[in-house]
Design a protein around this motif. Sequence first.
Motif, PDB file in Angstrom:
ATOM      1  N   ASN A  48       0.838  -1.208   0.000  1.00 21.30           N
ATOM      2  CA  ASN A  48       0.000   0.000   0.000  1.00 21.30           C
ATOM      3  C   ASN A  48       0.865   1.247   0.000  1.00 21.30           C
ATOM      4  O   ASN A  48       1.845   1.341   0.719  1.00 21.30           O
ATOM      5  CB  ASN A  48      -0.929   0.028   1.228  1.00 21.30           C
ATOM      6  CG  ASN A  48      -2.176  -0.777   1.003  1.00 21.30           C
ATOM      7  OD1 ASN A  48      -2.461  -1.180  -0.117  1.00 21.30           O
ATOM      8  ND2 ASN A  48      -2.923  -0.996   2.068  1.00 21.30           N
ATOM      9  N   GLY A  49       0.463   2.204  -0.836  1.00 17.85           N
ATOM     10  CA  GLY A  49       1.196   3.456  -0.903  1.00 17.85           C
ATOM     11  C   GLY A  49       2.438   3.375  -1.756  1.00 17.85           C
ATOM     12  O   GLY A  49       3.212   4.314  -1.836  1.00 17.85           O
ATOM     13  N   SER A  50       2.645   2.247  -2.409  1.00 22.36           N
ATOM     14  CA  SER A  50       3.840   2.099  -3.239  1.00 22.36           C
ATOM     15  C   SER A  50       3.617   2.760  -4.594  1.00 22.36           C
ATOM     16  O   SER A  50       2.530   3.195  -4.924  1.00 22.36           O
ATOM     17  CB  SER A  50       4.173   0.625  -3.424  1.00 22.36           C
ATOM     18  OG  SER A  50       3.202   0.027  -4.246  1.00 22.36           O
ATOM     19  N   LEU A  51       4.652   2.782  -5.388  1.00 21.22           N
ATOM     20  CA  LEU A  51       4.606   3.397  -6.706  1.00 21.22           C
ATOM     21  C   LEU A  51       4.179   2.415  -7.786  1.00 21.22           C
ATOM     22  O   LEU A  51       4.180   2.746  -8.962  1.00 21.22           O
ATOM     23  CB  LEU A  51       5.980   3.982  -7.055  1.00 21.22           C
ATOM     24  CG  LEU A  51       6.478   5.065  -6.102  1.00 21.22           C
ATOM     25  CD1 LEU A  51       7.895   5.482  -6.472  1.00 21.22           C
ATOM     26  CD2 LEU A  51       5.551   6.271  -6.129  1.00 21.22           C
ATOM     27  N   ILE A  52       3.796   1.230  -7.410  1.00 25.78           N
ATOM     28  CA  ILE A  52       3.399   0.213  -8.376  1.00 25.78           C
ATOM     29  C   ILE A  52       2.030   0.581  -8.947  1.00 25.78           C
ATOM     30  O   ILE A  52       1.066   0.762  -8.219  1.00 25.78           O
ATOM     31  CB  ILE A  52       3.350  -1.185  -7.730  1.00 25.78           C
ATOM     32  CG1 ILE A  52       4.728  -1.590  -7.254  1.00 25.78           C
ATOM     33  CG2 ILE A  52       2.787  -2.209  -8.699  1.00 25.78           C
ATOM     34  CD1 ILE A  52       4.761  -2.890  -6.510  1.00 25.78           C
ATOM     35  N   ARG A  53       1.985   0.674 -10.272  1.00 20.70           N
ATOM     36  CA  ARG A  53       0.722   0.982 -10.941  1.00 20.70           C
ATOM     37  C   ARG A  53       0.119  -0.257 -11.577  1.00 20.70           C
ATOM     38  O   ARG A  53      -0.949  -0.214 -12.152  1.00 20.70           O
ATOM     39  CB  ARG A  53       0.958   2.055 -12.000  1.00 20.70           C
ATOM     40  CG  ARG A  53       1.286   3.383 -11.380  1.00 20.70           C
ATOM     41  CD  ARG A  53       1.030   4.506 -12.343  1.00 20.70           C
ATOM     42  NE  ARG A  53       1.125   5.770 -11.628  1.00 20.70           N
ATOM     43  CZ  ARG A  53       2.014   6.695 -11.861  1.00 20.70           C
ATOM     44  NH1 ARG A  53       2.897   6.527 -12.822  1.00 20.70           N
ATOM     45  NH2 ARG A  53       2.031   7.808 -11.165  1.00 20.70           N
ATOM     46  N   ALA A  54       0.828  -1.344 -11.485  1.00 17.87           N
ATOM     47  CA  ALA A  54       0.376  -2.603 -12.076  1.00 17.87           C
ATOM     48  C   ALA A  54      -0.747  -3.197 -11.242  1.00 17.87           C
ATOM     49  O   ALA A  54      -0.955  -2.831 -10.088  1.00 17.87           O
ATOM     50  CB  ALA A  54       1.544  -3.577 -12.144  1.00 17.87           C
ATOM     51  N   SER A  55      -1.439  -4.124 -11.848  1.00 16.15           N
ATOM     52  CA  SER A  55      -2.474  -4.864 -11.156  1.00 16.15           C
ATOM     53  C   SER A  55      -1.800  -5.872 -10.229  1.00 16.15           C
ATOM     54  O   SER A  55      -0.892  -6.586 -10.644  1.00 16.15           O
ATOM     55  CB  SER A  55      -3.342  -5.571 -12.190  1.00 16.15           C
ATOM     56  OG  SER A  55      -4.430  -6.190 -11.585  1.00 16.15           O
ATOM     57  N   LEU A  56      -2.224  -5.910  -8.972  1.00 14.54           N
ATOM     58  CA  LEU A  56      -1.627  -6.823  -7.993  1.00 14.54           C
ATOM     59  C   LEU A  56      -2.500  -8.066  -7.847  1.00 14.54           C
ATOM     60  O   LEU A  56      -3.708  -7.966  -7.676  1.00 14.54           O
ATOM     61  CB  LEU A  56      -1.494  -6.136  -6.639  1.00 14.54           C
ATOM     62  CG  LEU A  56      -0.605  -4.901  -6.582  1.00 14.54           C
ATOM     63  CD1 LEU A  56      -0.638  -4.289  -5.192  1.00 14.54           C
ATOM     64  CD2 LEU A  56       0.818  -5.234  -6.985  1.00 14.54           C
ATOM     65  N   VAL A  57      -1.874  -9.221  -7.884  1.00  7.05           N
ATOM     66  CA  VAL A  57      -2.563 -10.491  -7.683  1.00  7.05           C
ATOM     67  C   VAL A  57      -1.957 -11.128  -6.445  1.00  7.05           C
ATOM     68  O   VAL A  57      -0.756 -11.388  -6.392  1.00  7.05           O
ATOM     69  CB  VAL A  57      -2.403 -11.416  -8.910  1.00  7.05           C
ATOM     70  CG1 VAL A  57      -3.010 -12.776  -8.625  1.00  7.05           C
ATOM     71  CG2 VAL A  57      -3.030 -10.786 -10.139  1.00  7.05           C
ATOM     72  N   GLU A  58      -2.802 -11.379  -5.463  1.00  6.91           N
ATOM     73  CA  GLU A  58      -2.340 -11.932  -4.191  1.00  6.91           C
ATOM     74  C   GLU A  58      -2.339 -13.460  -4.240  1.00  6.91           C
ATOM     75  O   GLU A  58      -3.250 -14.070  -4.789  1.00  6.91           O
ATOM     76  CB  GLU A  58      -3.263 -11.442  -3.074  1.00  6.91           C
ATOM     77  CG  GLU A  58      -2.745 -11.702  -1.693  1.00  6.91           C
ATOM     78  CD  GLU A  58      -3.595 -11.006  -0.631  1.00  6.91           C
ATOM     79  OE1 GLU A  58      -3.012 -10.481   0.317  1.00  6.91           O
ATOM     80  OE2 GLU A  58      -4.823 -11.002  -0.765  1.00  6.91           O
ATOM     81  N   THR A  59      -1.311 -14.074  -3.637  1.00  6.88           N
ATOM     82  CA  THR A  59      -1.161 -15.531  -3.676  1.00  6.88           C
ATOM     83  C   THR A  59      -1.800 -16.242  -2.488  1.00  6.88           C
ATOM     84  O   THR A  59      -2.068 -17.433  -2.568  1.00  6.88           O
ATOM     85  CB  THR A  59       0.328 -15.918  -3.690  1.00  6.88           C
ATOM     86  OG1 THR A  59       0.948 -15.427  -2.500  1.00  6.88           O
ATOM     87  CG2 THR A  59       1.025 -15.372  -4.917  1.00  6.88           C
ATOM     88  N   ARG A  60      -2.053 -15.541  -1.424  1.00  5.21           N
ATOM     89  CA  ARG A  60      -2.470 -16.162  -0.165  1.00  5.21           C
ATOM     90  C   ARG A  60      -3.703 -17.055  -0.329  1.00  5.21           C
ATOM     91  O   ARG A  60      -4.750 -16.617  -0.787  1.00  5.21           O
ATOM     92  CB  ARG A  60      -2.773 -15.085   0.866  1.00  5.21           C
ATOM     93  CG  ARG A  60      -3.057 -15.669   2.233  1.00  5.21           C
ATOM     94  CD  ARG A  60      -3.399 -14.679   3.279  1.00  5.21           C
ATOM     95  NE  ARG A  60      -2.995 -13.327   2.926  1.00  5.21           N
ATOM     96  CZ  ARG A  60      -3.145 -12.281   3.706  1.00  5.21           C
ATOM     97  NH1 ARG A  60      -3.683 -12.434   4.877  1.00  5.21           N
ATOM     98  NH2 ARG A  60      -2.770 -11.088   3.332  1.00  5.21           N
TER      99      ARG A  60
END
Length: 174
Positions: A48-60
């Motif tokens: 959260n709050g990072s500079l990543i603009r990509a779509s995040l996919v969580e593995t959990r």
Amino acid sequence: MVKIAVEYPFTDIRQALQNKGYQTDMVEQEADASVYDVVVVRNQYALNGSLIRASLVETRGRSVDEIVKEVEERLQRAGKIPGTAKAEKSASGGGGFTSGILTGAVVGAAAALLMTPKSGKEMQSLVKEKIPGGSSDGESTLSQVKEKAAQTASQVKDKAMEMKDKKSSDGQKE
């Protein structure tokens, strides 16, 4: 070319994506993931709050196949790869047009009821007075209007189903 980042140590996910033909890289730091289309991460809240603009996919709590499927869905929605995201959406959406019309009708009726300055009984008598032929004729005219509205709604529904069937049969031919 689509670029996918996979957080270290998920080498099995990276391998599965490479087997499908995607360019993937292992990343260890969030700064390394800023140039990718999709980033597979252990915990998306850690970024959260990072500079990543990509779509995040969580593995959990998910299998490799589930993660690969979600990566592909995200890429399709973003228009990065061709796919059937639109076809699946319309097939699962069913009568989107019909439900839109019905929703609009319900919202319009509710707005009319809320905006009217008169009570229900007062509005009914006012409508009956406005219908040509007096109040006894007004009731039969009102029932005719209701019947015509029901017929029109039925025709719209039939047409929408016909269009949906035609679209789904066109989709199966491709």
